[in-house]
Write a protein that holds these residues in place. Structure first.
Motif, PDB file in Angstrom:
ATOM      1  N   LEU B  69       0.832  -1.203   0.000  1.00  0.00           N
ATOM      2  CA  LEU B  69       0.000   0.000   0.000  1.00  0.00           C
ATOM      3  C   LEU B  69       0.861   1.245   0.000  1.00  0.00           C
ATOM      4  CD1 LEU B  69      -2.953  -0.380   2.524  1.00  0.00           C
ATOM      5  CD2 LEU B  69      -3.057   0.040   0.076  1.00  0.00           C
ATOM      6  N   GLY B  70       1.908   1.210   0.837  1.00  0.00           N
ATOM      7  CA  GLY B  70       2.809   2.355   0.924  1.00  0.00           C
ATOM      8  C   GLY B  70       3.422   2.648  -0.442  1.00  0.00           C
ATOM      9  N   ILE B  71       3.938   1.598  -1.103  1.00  0.00           N
ATOM     10  CA  ILE B  71       4.566   1.795  -2.409  1.00  0.00           C
ATOM     11  C   ILE B  71       3.545   2.335  -3.417  1.00  0.00           C
ATOM     12  CG2 ILE B  71       5.678   0.635  -4.360  1.00  0.00           C
ATOM     13  CD1 ILE B  71       6.997  -1.250  -2.504  1.00  0.00           C
ATOM     14  N   ILE B  72       2.347   1.706  -3.455  1.00  0.00           N
ATOM     15  CA  ILE B  72       1.351   2.105  -4.451  1.00  0.00           C
ATOM     16  C   ILE B  72       0.967   3.570  -4.267  1.00  0.00           C
ATOM     17  CG2 ILE B  72      -1.005   1.748  -5.291  1.00  0.00           C
ATOM     18  CD1 ILE B  72      -0.766  -1.138  -4.425  1.00  0.00           C
ATOM     19  N   THR B  73       0.609   3.936  -3.028  1.00  0.00           N
ATOM     20  CA  THR B  73       0.096   5.295  -2.842  1.00  0.00           C
ATOM     21  C   THR B  73       1.208   6.329  -3.020  1.00  0.00           C
ATOM     22  OG1 THR B  73       0.321   4.930  -0.466  1.00  0.00           O
ATOM     23  CG2 THR B  73      -1.867   4.720  -1.397  1.00  0.00           C
ATOM     24  N   PHE B  74       2.426   5.987  -2.582  1.00  0.00           N
ATOM     25  CA  PHE B  74       3.493   6.981  -2.726  1.00  0.00           C
ATOM     26  C   PHE B  74       3.857   7.198  -4.198  1.00  0.00           C
ATOM     27  CE2 PHE B  74       7.947   8.318  -2.947  1.00  0.00           C
ATOM     28  CZ  PHE B  74       7.818   9.519  -2.275  1.00  0.00           C
ATOM     29  N   VAL B  75       4.054   6.094  -4.919  1.00  0.00           N
ATOM     30  CA  VAL B  75       4.414   6.248  -6.341  1.00  0.00           C
ATOM     31  C   VAL B  75       3.250   6.909  -7.103  1.00  0.00           C
ATOM     32  CG1 VAL B  75       5.034   5.028  -8.452  1.00  0.00           C
ATOM     33  CG2 VAL B  75       6.067   4.360  -6.305  1.00  0.00           C
ATOM     34  N   SER B  76       2.011   6.581  -6.731  1.00  0.00           N
ATOM     35  CA  SER B  76       0.870   7.234  -7.382  1.00  0.00           C
ATOM     36  C   SER B  76       0.896   8.741  -7.154  1.00  0.00           C
ATOM     37  CB  SER B  76      -0.453   6.695  -6.844  1.00  0.00           C
ATOM     38  OG  SER B  76      -0.530   5.335  -7.031  1.00  0.00           O
ATOM     39  N   LEU B  77       1.275   9.137  -5.935  1.00  0.00           N
ATOM     40  CA  LEU B  77       1.366  10.566  -5.642  1.00  0.00           C
ATOM     41  C   LEU B  77       2.404  11.228  -6.550  1.00  0.00           C
ATOM     42  CD1 LEU B  77       0.910  13.109  -3.930  1.00  0.00           C
ATOM     43  CD2 LEU B  77       2.504  12.187  -2.262  1.00  0.00           C
ATOM     44  N   ILE B  78       3.595  10.602  -6.616  1.00  0.00           N
ATOM     45  CA  ILE B  78       4.659  11.140  -7.470  1.00  0.00           C
ATOM     46  C   ILE B  78       4.184  11.218  -8.928  1.00  0.00           C
ATOM     47  CG2 ILE B  78       6.936  10.599  -8.413  1.00  0.00           C
ATOM     48  CD1 ILE B  78       7.316  11.436  -5.664  1.00  0.00           C
ATOM     49  N   VAL B  79       3.541  10.131  -9.382  1.00  0.00           N
ATOM     50  CA  VAL B  79       3.106  10.063 -10.772  1.00  0.00           C
ATOM     51  C   VAL B  79       2.006  11.092 -11.045  1.00  0.00           C
ATOM     52  CG1 VAL B  79       1.824   8.611 -12.378  1.00  0.00           C
ATOM     53  CG2 VAL B  79       3.842   7.715 -11.245  1.00  0.00           C
ATOM     54  N   SER B  80       1.123  11.313 -10.075  1.00  0.00           N
ATOM     55  CA  SER B  80       0.067  12.319 -10.262  1.00  0.00           C
ATOM     56  C   SER B  80       0.677  13.697 -10.463  1.00  0.00           C
ATOM     57  CB  SER B  80      -0.863  12.353  -9.047  1.00  0.00           C
ATOM     58  OG  SER B  80      -1.442  11.108  -8.850  1.00  0.00           O
ATOM     59  N   VAL B  81       1.671  14.004  -9.624  1.00  0.00           N
ATOM     60  CA  VAL B  81       2.315  15.318  -9.752  1.00  0.00           C
ATOM     61  C   VAL B  81       2.992  15.426 -11.120  1.00  0.00           C
ATOM     62  CG1 VAL B  81       4.124  16.806  -8.828  1.00  0.00           C
ATOM     63  CG2 VAL B  81       2.645  15.543  -7.277  1.00  0.00           C
ATOM     64  N   TYR B  82       3.671  14.339 -11.527  1.00  0.00           N
ATOM     65  CA  TYR B  82       4.385  14.387 -12.801  1.00  0.00           C
ATOM     66  C   TYR B  82       3.420  14.446 -13.981  1.00  0.00           C
ATOM     67  CZ  TYR B  82       7.506  13.165 -16.592  1.00  0.00           C
ATOM     68  OH  TYR B  82       8.191  13.179 -17.774  1.00  0.00           O
ATOM     69  N   HIS B 235       5.722  -0.586 -22.019  1.00  0.00           N
ATOM     70  CA  HIS B 235       6.423   0.451 -21.260  1.00  0.00           C
ATOM     71  C   HIS B 235       6.964   1.543 -22.164  1.00  0.00           C
ATOM     72  CE1 HIS B 235       5.980  -2.258 -17.995  1.00  0.00           C
ATOM     73  NE2 HIS B 235       6.739  -1.574 -17.184  1.00  0.00           N
ATOM     74  N   SER B 236       7.343   1.172 -23.391  1.00  0.00           N
ATOM     75  CA  SER B 236       7.915   2.208 -24.247  1.00  0.00           C
ATOM     76  C   SER B 236       6.830   3.038 -24.919  1.00  0.00           C
ATOM     77  CB  SER B 236       8.847   1.595 -25.292  1.00  0.00           C
ATOM     78  OG  SER B 236       8.121   0.767 -26.163  1.00  0.00           O
ATOM     79  N   GLN B 237       5.642   2.463 -25.150  1.00  0.00           N
ATOM     80  CA  GLN B 237       4.611   3.206 -25.875  1.00  0.00           C
ATOM     81  C   GLN B 237       3.700   4.027 -24.969  1.00  0.00           C
ATOM     82  OE1 GLN B 237       4.503   3.554 -29.150  1.00  0.00           O
ATOM     83  NE2 GLN B 237       6.387   2.371 -29.145  1.00  0.00           N
ATOM     84  N   ALA B 238       3.550   3.619 -23.723  1.00  0.00           N
ATOM     85  CA  ALA B 238       2.663   4.345 -22.811  1.00  0.00           C
ATOM     86  C   ALA B 238       3.242   5.720 -22.517  1.00  0.00           C
ATOM     87  CB  ALA B 238       2.508   3.547 -21.523  1.00  0.00           C
ATOM     88  N   PRO B 239       2.390   6.694 -22.153  1.00  0.00           N
ATOM     89  CA  PRO B 239       2.918   7.975 -21.683  1.00  0.00           C
ATOM     90  C   PRO B 239       3.841   7.732 -20.482  1.00  0.00           C
ATOM     91  CG  PRO B 239       0.522   8.059 -21.896  1.00  0.00           C
ATOM     92  CD  PRO B 239       0.920   6.644 -22.123  1.00  0.00           C
ATOM     93  N   SER B 240       4.926   8.523 -20.374  1.00  0.00           N
ATOM     94  CA  SER B 240       5.938   8.227 -19.355  1.00  0.00           C
ATOM     95  C   SER B 240       5.410   8.098 -17.919  1.00  0.00           C
ATOM     96  CB  SER B 240       7.045   9.271 -19.402  1.00  0.00           C
ATOM     97  OG  SER B 240       7.766   9.077 -20.588  1.00  0.00           O
ATOM     98  N   PRO B 241       4.446   8.939 -17.470  1.00  0.00           N
ATOM     99  CA  PRO B 241       3.953   8.723 -16.103  1.00  0.00           C
ATOM    100  C   PRO B 241       3.347   7.335 -15.928  1.00  0.00           C
ATOM    101  CG  PRO B 241       3.086  10.775 -17.008  1.00  0.00           C
ATOM    102  CD  PRO B 241       3.803  10.091 -18.105  1.00  0.00           C
ATOM    103  N   ILE B 242       2.672   6.843 -16.977  1.00  0.00           N
ATOM    104  CA  ILE B 242       2.079   5.509 -16.898  1.00  0.00           C
ATOM    105  C   ILE B 242       3.172   4.449 -16.900  1.00  0.00           C
ATOM    106  CG2 ILE B 242       0.539   3.867 -18.062  1.00  0.00           C
ATOM    107  CD1 ILE B 242      -0.838   6.228 -16.720  1.00  0.00           C
ATOM    108  N   SER B 243       4.232   4.668 -17.706  1.00  0.00           N
ATOM    109  CA  SER B 243       5.361   3.731 -17.670  1.00  0.00           C
ATOM    110  C   SER B 243       5.904   3.649 -16.260  1.00  0.00           C
ATOM    111  CB  SER B 243       6.475   4.187 -18.601  1.00  0.00           C
ATOM    112  OG  SER B 243       5.975   4.568 -19.847  1.00  0.00           O
ATOM    113  N   ALA B 244       6.036   4.812 -15.600  1.00  0.00           N
ATOM    114  CA  ALA B 244       6.569   4.830 -14.237  1.00  0.00           C
ATOM    115  C   ALA B 244       5.662   4.048 -13.308  1.00  0.00           C
ATOM    116  CB  ALA B 244       6.710   6.273 -13.753  1.00  0.00           C
TER     117      ALA B 244
END
Lengths: 219, 487
Positions: B69-82, B235-244
């Motif tokens: 949960l920690g990993i999912i929500t934290f990376v989602s936060l980073i990805v949302s900002v990006y 991973h290469s075709q998706a928009p970069s935030p989605i790749s992340a």
């Protein structure tokens, strides 16, 4: 009904499911592919209903109704609609010839029986024989997936694999908990819809449904 | 209550975004909501740390779930900002319209929601439904740009992953079947907690076959070789935030599915599951290392690196013992943070140079000094150089191999890591240094995107240099859930 009649019915329906998957491999036209899939799903739904009657497990009736509603009506209707809409050439163009494909299918059916031997031996449920058939159907579905070129046949192949798994689930466990079954049905439906939409987009972009043209991404 | 809130929030947001028209509202709500999710995840974590696992209705949350949960929500936060920066740039360049922007944020919420369900559900069937849900929600994100290549990637993604996931369903059915003689047809026989409690009584034949189906099935989504073929394309075709998000979180989520079955199988038939993990781990490492050497596209390079790291995690579980499992879990965390940072860097480079070809990108350090520096440091971090976090976890896994006496595997592991390091640095130094490609204007693409990148860099550095005692204690706690994981 006596249990002998029921056992015959269960085995007969399982045999129809296996036979239809072999007919699918032999189909040359897109529309007959969808029709055969409908017959297979109808047999699967009836299979579930007979098992429900035999075991008295009420929730399998719901599985039977859902199978028939989704896989005999909704999904095939949507697939035919997509096929009509993109005016796709109706031929299938197999990568492996049909006689050869049929031979391979027969081999796969043997593999299904051979692999499930130890599992069948240890159990006592009357439907356990059907487990071998379910494995064979999954294998034939996988073969259909790799040996046909059109995007739509790949969609049918996935649905056949799923039918095989449902047959296995009903025959060795008498169905999974209801909430899981409903969730799985929902996923299958959405997956079929999304694949249909993508088949449409692929046809629009590549002007064909032939997936062998999709070779741009490689190392 | 918190669990339902965590799951309902993205669902309601997705609905709201459908009716909302302003782009800025959608962006702001996405960032605020993902921050709120992160806070809720921490609150759940504190609850679990204090009162033990939470278990009711469909849910079961122990420290392993909290970790995910920690990993999912934290990376989602980073990805949302990006995403605000990345998608905003595409929108201002008129590559995409407002309806596509809205669709992006709606699908992003659904994608995050299904991943949250994966790690919180107790019922293995519900977990399967959620993992299939992640595929369905992210297919349109992979094919987001509607070009021929992105459609090809999306088609491969949904077909290969659906087949894989179908096999995992078969594995789930067989696991259920293995319990029937013990429990009868009870409705909670697919609950992980029930299965774990009665694991010593389960039918071993069913359980072994089931585990193979599970590894092949969920392994398709993890990107284990030879089921990995969709991964570099998607991973290469998706928009970069989605790749992340896919690389940093989705792979871990699918791996989480394997771990749950790994635990049950390991209780009943010890030694069977680790061997399978070892085989897939080594195979993934070997193939990924070869493709990293010859990579021509920098997003594919990162994708193969994800396969490599999932192979390392597999190896950790395969070698087993406290160090192996602790190292594997720790490596999952390091990989998530570092790879997310790398994909943000790659996204900035892609938008600046308008190409994914390694040969056509030169002088990133001159054009975008901060992105270039972070990308270079990130490359060092992801290949396991000190003083970053991934170095620690890779060494711990190596130590686990030495402890278990598998010297041949350790030798192979070290050799492959060296090859990966050489290949990766060869490509990245070519991109970062040299005279800039002509016609590329100087300056960072979007100042805002530097914030999440720098935050991640600081985190992997802090983990690598200080290794906070709280993190060690927590990971030890998680490792204890897996058989053989007690120190």
């Amino acid at each position: 009904m006596s249990s002998e009649v029921l056992t015959d019915a269960i085995n007969g329906l399982a045999a129809i499911i296996l036979l239809t998957s072999i007919v699918l491999v032999a189909s040359k036209r897109m529309r007959s592919l969808v029709r055969t899939f409908m017959i297979q799903s109808l047999a699967l739904g009836m299979f579930a209903a007979v098992v429900a009657y035999y075991t008295g497990a009420d929730h399998i009736y719901i599985v039977a109704v859902l199978t028939i509603a989704l896989k005999v009506f909704v999904i095939p209707y949507f697939l035919e609609y997509t096929i009509d809409k993109i005016h796709v050439k109706k031929e299938i163009e197999p990568l492996v010839g049909i006689p050869m494909s049929l031979l391979i299918c027969a081999g796969l059916a043997f593999v299904g029986y051979y692999v499930s031997e130890p599992i069948i031996a240890s159990g006592d449920a009357i439907t356990k024989n059907c487990f071998a058939i379910s494995l064979a159907v999954v294998l034939i579905g996988l073969f259909l997936m790799i040996s046909r070129r059109k995007a739509m046949t790949e969609v049918i192949a996935i649905l056949v694999i799923e039918n095989g798994i449902f047959l296995g689930a009903i025959s060795i466990t008498y169905g999974m908990p209801l909430i899981v079954e409903i969730g799985v049905f929902f996923d299958v439906l959405v997956a079929a819809l999304i694949m249909g939409i993508f088949a449409y987009k692929i046809n629009r972009t590549f002007e064909t449904l032939d997936t062998t043209f999709m070779r741009r991404l490689r190392d | 209550m918190l669990i339902e809130l965590l799951i309902l929030m993205p669902l309601l947001l997705a609905l709201l975004f459908y009716f909302l028209n302003g782009r800025h509202w959608v962006e702001m709500l996405t960032v605020v909501a993902s921050f709120a999710s992160f806070i809720i995840a921490i609150m759940i974590g504190v609850d679990v740390a204090g009162n033990g696992p939470i278990s009711y209705w469909l849910w079961y949350i122990d420290s392993l779930s909290v970790f995910m949960l920690g990993i999912i929500t934290f990376v989602s936060l980073i990805v949302s900002v990006y995403s605000v920066s990345y998608i905003g740039h595409d929108y201002s360049e008129r590559e995409i319209g407002i309806s596509q922007v809205k669709m992006y944020y709606i699908l992003l919420q659904l994608f995050i929601m299904s991943m949250l369900v994966v790690v919180m559900s107790n019922n293995l069937g519900v977990m399967w439904i959620a993992i299939e849900g992640t595929t369905l929600a992210s297919t349109f994100l992979v094919g987001f740009y509607e070009k021929d290549t992105s459609l090809e990637a999306a088609w491969k993604y949904i077909i290969i992953c659906s087949v894989g996931i179908a096999l995992a369903l078969f594995g789930t059915v067989l696991t259920y079947a293995s319990s029937i003689e013990v429990l009868g047809e009870s409705s909670d026989a697919l609950n992980w907690t029930t299965l774990r409690d009665i694991a010593p009584l389960l039918d071993p034949t069913f359980l072994k076959i089931a585990f193979i189906f599970i590894v092949v099935g969920y392994g398709t989504k993890v990107g284990l070789v030879p089921m990995h073929t969709w991964l570099p394309d998607a991973h290469s075709q998706a928009p970069s935030p989605i790749s992340a998000l896919m690389s940093g979180v989705l792979l871990n989520c699918a791996f989480y599915g394997i771990i749950r079955f790994f635990i049950i199988t390991e209780i009943r038939v010890p030694g069977f599951a680790p061997d399978i993990m070892l085989i897939f781990g080594l195979l993934s490492l070997i193939v990924a290392a070869s493709f990293i050497m010859i990579a021509k596209d920098f997003k594919r390079l990162l994708a193969y690196s994800s396969i490599e790291h999932m192979g390392i995690v597999c190896l950790g579980f395969g070698l087993g013992g406290f160090l192996g499992i602790f190292g594997a879990l720790f490596h999952m965390l390091n990989h998530s943070l570092t790879k997310c940072m790398m994909f943000i860097g790659a996204g900035n480079i892609l938008q600046k140079f308008n190409t994914r070809a390694i040969d056509e990108v030169k002088g990133v350090a001159t054009v975008m000094p901060i992105t270039g520096a972070v990308f270079l440091l990130g490359a060092l971090a992801i290949t396991g150089s000190p003083p970053f976090g991934a170095f620690l976890s890779e060494v711990i896994i190596m130590q686990a191999g030495i402890n278990s006496g598998s010297y041949l595997i350790v030798a192979l592991y070290i050799a492959l890591l060296v090859i990966v390091f050489a290949g990766f640095m060869y490509h990245v130094t070519k991109m970062v240094f040299g005279n800039p490609t002509e016609g590329v204007s100087k300056g960072e693409i979007h100042k805002f995107s530097l914030v999440p990148m720098l935050v991640l860099l600081v985190m992997v550095l802090v983990i690598g240099v200080f290794m906070p005692a709280e993190l060690t204690d927590f990971l030890e706690d998680v490792a204890r859930i897996v058989p053989g994981g007690s120190p």
